[in-house]
Design an enzyme around this catalytic site. Structure first.
Site, PDB file in Angstrom:
ATOM      1  N   ARG A  50       0.845  -1.213   0.000  1.00  0.00           N
ATOM      2  CA  ARG A  50       0.000   0.000   0.000  1.00  0.00           C
ATOM      3  C   ARG A  50       0.873   1.253   0.000  1.00  0.00           C
ATOM      4  O   ARG A  50       0.549   2.250  -0.654  1.00  0.00           O
ATOM      5  CB  ARG A  50      -0.962  -0.032   1.195  1.00  0.00           C
ATOM      6  N   SER A  68       9.935  14.932  12.568  1.00  0.00           N
ATOM      7  CA  SER A  68       8.662  15.563  12.938  1.00  0.00           C
ATOM      8  C   SER A  68       8.676  17.067  12.705  1.00  0.00           C
ATOM      9  O   SER A  68       7.620  17.691  12.628  1.00  0.00           O
ATOM     10  CB  SER A  68       8.365  15.285  14.418  1.00  0.00           C
ATOM     11  N   THR A 128      10.481   6.263   1.111  1.00  0.00           N
ATOM     12  CA  THR A 128       9.850   5.114   0.449  1.00  0.00           C
ATOM     13  C   THR A 128      10.024   5.235  -1.066  1.00  0.00           C
ATOM     14  O   THR A 128       9.834   6.319  -1.631  1.00  0.00           O
ATOM     15  CB  THR A 128       8.341   5.075   0.806  1.00  0.00           C
ATOM     16  N   LEU A 171       1.026  15.500   2.479  1.00  0.00           N
ATOM     17  CA  LEU A 171       0.923  14.518   3.568  1.00  0.00           C
ATOM     18  C   LEU A 171      -0.530  14.325   3.990  1.00  0.00           C
ATOM     19  O   LEU A 171      -0.946  13.209   4.310  1.00  0.00           O
ATOM     20  CB  LEU A 171       1.780  14.959   4.760  1.00  0.00           C
ATOM     21  N   ARG A 206      -2.205  10.695   4.169  1.00  0.00           N
ATOM     22  CA  ARG A 206      -2.728  10.195   5.447  1.00  0.00           C
ATOM     23  C   ARG A 206      -4.162   9.698   5.294  1.00  0.00           C
ATOM     24  O   ARG A 206      -4.587   8.786   5.996  1.00  0.00           O
ATOM     25  CB  ARG A 206      -2.708  11.319   6.492  1.00  0.00           C
ATOM     26  N   ARG A 248      -8.723 -24.349  15.621  1.00  0.00           N
ATOM     27  CA  ARG A 248      -7.666 -24.791  16.550  1.00  0.00           C
ATOM     28  C   ARG A 248      -8.307 -25.254  17.865  1.00  0.00           C
ATOM     29  O   ARG A 248      -9.086 -24.498  18.476  1.00  0.00           O
ATOM     30  CB  ARG A 248      -6.722 -23.614  16.817  1.00  0.00           C
ATOM     31  N   LEU A 304      -3.271 -16.552  18.177  1.00  0.00           N
ATOM     32  CA  LEU A 304      -2.588 -17.557  17.355  1.00  0.00           C
ATOM     33  C   LEU A 304      -1.480 -18.289  18.134  1.00  0.00           C
ATOM     34  O   LEU A 304      -0.856 -19.199  17.590  1.00  0.00           O
ATOM     35  CB  LEU A 304      -2.005 -16.926  16.081  1.00  0.00           C
ATOM     36  N   GLY A 315       1.805 -19.700  19.525  1.00  0.00           N
ATOM     37  CA  GLY A 315       3.136 -19.809  18.902  1.00  0.00           C
ATOM     38  C   GLY A 315       3.066 -19.558  17.407  1.00  0.00           C
ATOM     39  O   GLY A 315       3.953 -18.924  16.821  1.00  0.00           O
ATOM     40  N   GLU A 357       4.339   9.658   8.100  1.00  0.00           N
ATOM     41  CA  GLU A 357       3.257  10.608   7.798  1.00  0.00           C
ATOM     42  C   GLU A 357       2.722  11.239   9.077  1.00  0.00           C
ATOM     43  O   GLU A 357       1.508  11.411   9.243  1.00  0.00           O
ATOM     44  CB  GLU A 357       2.113   9.893   7.076  1.00  0.00           C
TER      45      GLU A 357
HETATM   46  C1  FAD Z   1       9.373   2.810   6.696  1.00  0.00           C
HETATM   47  C2  FAD Z   1       9.331   4.299   6.648  1.00  0.00           C
HETATM   48  C3  FAD Z   1       9.026   4.954   5.460  1.00  0.00           C
HETATM   49  C4  FAD Z   1       9.019   6.355   5.398  1.00  0.00           C
HETATM   50  N1  FAD Z   1       8.764   6.981   4.184  1.00  0.00           N
HETATM   51  C5  FAD Z   1       8.932   8.340   4.099  1.00  0.00           C
HETATM   52  C6  FAD Z   1       8.825   9.004   2.828  1.00  0.00           C
HETATM   53  O1  FAD Z   1       8.507   8.383   1.800  1.00  0.00           O
HETATM   54  N2  FAD Z   1       9.089  10.341   2.763  1.00  0.00           N
HETATM   55  C7  FAD Z   1       9.431  11.065   3.873  1.00  0.00           C
HETATM   56  O2  FAD Z   1       9.677  12.268   3.736  1.00  0.00           O
HETATM   57  N3  FAD Z   1       9.530  10.472   5.097  1.00  0.00           N
HETATM   58  C8  FAD Z   1       9.295   9.126   5.228  1.00  0.00           C
HETATM   59  N4  FAD Z   1       9.409   8.497   6.448  1.00  0.00           N
HETATM   60  C9  FAD Z   1       9.844   9.290   7.605  1.00  0.00           C
HETATM   61  C10 FAD Z   1       8.762   9.511   8.638  1.00  0.00           C
HETATM   62  O3  FAD Z   1       7.799  10.397   8.161  1.00  0.00           O
HETATM   63  C11 FAD Z   1       9.474  10.005   9.922  1.00  0.00           C
HETATM   64  O4  FAD Z   1      10.160   8.885  10.455  1.00  0.00           O
HETATM   65  C12 FAD Z   1       8.496  10.573  10.911  1.00  0.00           C
HETATM   66  O5  FAD Z   1       7.990  11.821  10.481  1.00  0.00           O
HETATM   67  C13 FAD Z   1       9.155  10.787  12.306  1.00  0.00           C
HETATM   68  O6  FAD Z   1      10.365  11.443  12.194  1.00  0.00           O
HETATM   69  P1  FAD Z   1      11.661  10.850  12.940  1.00  0.00           P
HETATM   70  O7  FAD Z   1      11.788   9.411  12.574  1.00  0.00           O
HETATM   71  O8  FAD Z   1      12.788  11.750  12.634  1.00  0.00           O
HETATM   72  O9  FAD Z   1      11.302  10.892  14.474  1.00  0.00           O
HETATM   73  P2  FAD Z   1      11.421  12.162  15.446  1.00  0.00           P
HETATM   74  O10 FAD Z   1      10.797  13.354  14.808  1.00  0.00           O
HETATM   75  O11 FAD Z   1      12.826  12.261  15.934  1.00  0.00           O
HETATM   76  O12 FAD Z   1      10.478  11.701  16.642  1.00  0.00           O
HETATM   77  C14 FAD Z   1      10.899  10.765  17.635  1.00  0.00           C
HETATM   78  C15 FAD Z   1       9.843  10.737  18.740  1.00  0.00           C
HETATM   79  O13 FAD Z   1       9.722  12.059  19.319  1.00  0.00           O
HETATM   80  C16 FAD Z   1       8.356  12.455  19.265  1.00  0.00           C
HETATM   81  N5  FAD Z   1       8.266  13.900  19.082  1.00  0.00           N
HETATM   82  C17 FAD Z   1       8.887  14.686  18.170  1.00  0.00           C
HETATM   83  N6  FAD Z   1       8.513  15.958  18.308  1.00  0.00           N
HETATM   84  C18 FAD Z   1       7.623  15.988  19.318  1.00  0.00           C
HETATM   85  C19 FAD Z   1       6.856  17.023  19.959  1.00  0.00           C
HETATM   86  N7  FAD Z   1       6.892  18.303  19.549  1.00  0.00           N
HETATM   87  N8  FAD Z   1       6.040  16.672  20.992  1.00  0.00           N
HETATM   88  C20 FAD Z   1       5.942  15.389  21.395  1.00  0.00           C
HETATM   89  N9  FAD Z   1       6.635  14.375  20.837  1.00  0.00           N
HETATM   90  C21 FAD Z   1       7.459  14.673  19.812  1.00  0.00           C
HETATM   91  C22 FAD Z   1       7.774  11.703  18.086  1.00  0.00           C
HETATM   92  O14 FAD Z   1       6.355  11.609  18.170  1.00  0.00           O
HETATM   93  C23 FAD Z   1       8.463  10.359  18.226  1.00  0.00           C
HETATM   94  O15 FAD Z   1       7.794   9.584  19.183  1.00  0.00           O
HETATM   95  C24 FAD Z   1       9.335   7.105   6.545  1.00  0.00           C
HETATM   96  C25 FAD Z   1       9.605   6.440   7.757  1.00  0.00           C
HETATM   97  C26 FAD Z   1       9.596   5.065   7.809  1.00  0.00           C
HETATM   98  C27 FAD Z   1       9.920   4.383   9.114  1.00  0.00           C
END
Ligand code: FAD
Length: 390
Positions: A94, A142, A168, A243, A247, A272, A343, A345, A368
């Site tokens: 997806r 974020s 992605t 986004l 979403r 089962r 399920l 094991g 997202e």
């Molecule tokens: C498999 C996969 C595919 C992806 N595909 C794409 C893509 O195609 N394009 C793209 O641009 N990105 C993509 N992403 C990135 C994804 O959007 C980010 O991982 C996500 O936005 C979170 O950013 P981060 O991993 O840097 O975490 P961080 O921003 O570092 O966050 C870490 C933790 O801190 C929390 N946090 C951060 N700020 C706050 C706040 N102000 N208040 C409270 N809590 C907070 C977060 O909720 C989280 O729990 C992908 C990620 C994955 C894992």
């Protein structure tokens, strides 16, 4: 006799014949082209993205909610149902379709000029060209407003420097929509991935979304003509609007993953046997099945409500989509984990899709916009107070 979980409330009655047809089409393609193979792709950490894109393109599933340029012009609910069926097979598959249609194609469709749309969209709709969407960076997830990637003018060209993380489709993409900071704010670029200085490496060792290609992009003085800049994208609200589009698909997709877990578990629990009777006959198991079914129904109703709202209002407000994503992914992951317990094991085995869905949903919970960020979006809408930063 066991009943399919969504049939208990006759939820199909909420759909039109055309909507059921789209759902059947998407179900057919995943039954033929995805379900028989996806456990193996997941185990190997590989996905035949090009072949799948061509199959999905043939059926009009890529950019299906967009109009013109070879796109199907489907309604919001039709698009949602397709996402639901795709994610019932695998969240990674997806994601391939969502990133192509709702992020890369949507960005070009909404913010590109006519020449850019003609250049990219028909090939992307057909699945002959794959797109990715680069917003997240290694140090800025974020909080994309603080992105480090820069685009500077050099004569009539632009030169992009920086890097994107967790993107992605990046390793298989022909075009990357890249968001970069300029002197005038954030701008978007449709970057042919063959441009010198652009590279994308596959991120290995993922424990989630393994049937999806995810990459790290390096932009090492990538020189582009001004015709690569998306002229209508001005500021961070442009990528954020993409986004919101994507979403909406997740709201539905999560229902599909949860439904697949519950259907698998019902079939298992009614066959089962332990202590001389089916485990589905134990009250504790039935309590779990009943509670999960309630959450599945509520998630579906939320998805269809948002779909109908989008069809009548033309667009959804970001906090409305946040509510759908937060609830449906959170409940889907809860359902997947509870199904896993039923399920026993076998729940940890790749012979069943349940643990794969649970692991995939970990990514869906984070990408997202994380659950926490969606809580903050809803909190801000409720209170008028911005709690993102101190
Ligand atoms: C498999 C996969 C595919 C992806 N595909 C794409 C893509 O195609 N394009 C793209 O641009 N990105 C993509 N992403 C990135 C994804 O959007 C980010 O991982 C996500 O936005 C979170 O950013 P981060 O991993 O840097 O975490 P961080 O921003 O570092 O966050 C870490 C933790 O801190 C929390 N946090 C951060 N700020 C706050 C706040 N102000 N208040 C409270 N809590 C907070 C977060 O909720 C989280 O729990 C992908 C990620 C994955 C894992």
């Amino acid at each position: 006799m066991a009943v399919a979980p969504l049939d208990l409330l006759d939820l199909d009655d909420l759909l039109t014949d055309e909507e059921r047809d789209v759902r059947a089409l998407a179900r057919r393609v995943v039954d033929d082209k995805v379900r028989p193979f996806v456990a193996d792709w997941y185990e190997r950490g590989e996905v035949p993205a090009r072949e799948l894109a061509l199959e999905f393109g043939k059926l009009g599933l890529l950019g299906m909610h967009l109009t013109g340029y070879g796109c199907a012009g489907a309604s919001a609910v039709q698009y949602g149902l397709a996402c639901m069926e795709l994610e019932a097979a695998d969240s990674g598959v997806r994601s391939l379709v969502s990133v192509q249609g709702s992020l890369a194609m949507y960005a070009i469709w909404k913010y590109g000029d006519e020449q850019q749309k003609q250049q990219w969209l028909p090939g992307m709709a057909a699945g002959e060209l794959i797109g990715c969407f680069g917003l997240t960076e290694p140090d800025h997830g974020s909080d994309p407003a603080n992105m480090s990637t820069r685009a500077r003018r050099d004569g009539s060209d632009w030169v992009l420097t920086g890097g994107k993380m967790w993107i992605t489709n990046a390793p298989v993409a022909d075009v990357a929509v890249i968001w970069a900071r300029t002197d005038d704010g954030v701008a978007g670029f449709a970057v042919p991935t063959s441009t010198p200085g652009f590279s994308a490496r596959e991120i290995k060792h993922k424990m989630s979304l393994r049937a999806s290609s995810t990459g790290e992009i390096v932009l090492d003085d990538v020189r582009l003509p001004d015709s690569a800049r998306l002229p209508e994208a001005r500021g961070l609200k442009a990528p954020l609007s993409c986004l919101t589009e994507a979403r909406y698909g997740i709201v539905w997709g999560a229902v599909g993953a949860a439904r697949d877990c519950l259907e698998t578990t019902l079939a298992y629990a009614t066959t089962r046997e332990q202590f001389g009777r089916p485990i589905g006959g134990f009250q504790l198991t039935q309590a779990k099945l009943a509670d999960m079914t309630l959450e599945l129904h509520k998630a579906f109703l939320l998805a269809i409500h948002l779909g109908r709202l989008r069809e009548s209002a033309g667009a959804l407000r970001p906090e409305q989509v946040s509510e759908g994503k937060l609830n449906n992914v959170r409940e889907a992951i809860g359902i997947a984990r509870t199904c896993r317990t039923i399920l026993g094991g076998n729940g940890i085995s790749g012979e069943y899709p349940v643990m794969r869905h649970a692991n995939n949903l970990e990514s869906v919970l984070t990408y997202e916009g994380t659950s926490e960020i969606h809580q903050l979006v809803i909190g801000q809408a409720l209170t008028g107070l911005n709690a993102f930063a101190s």
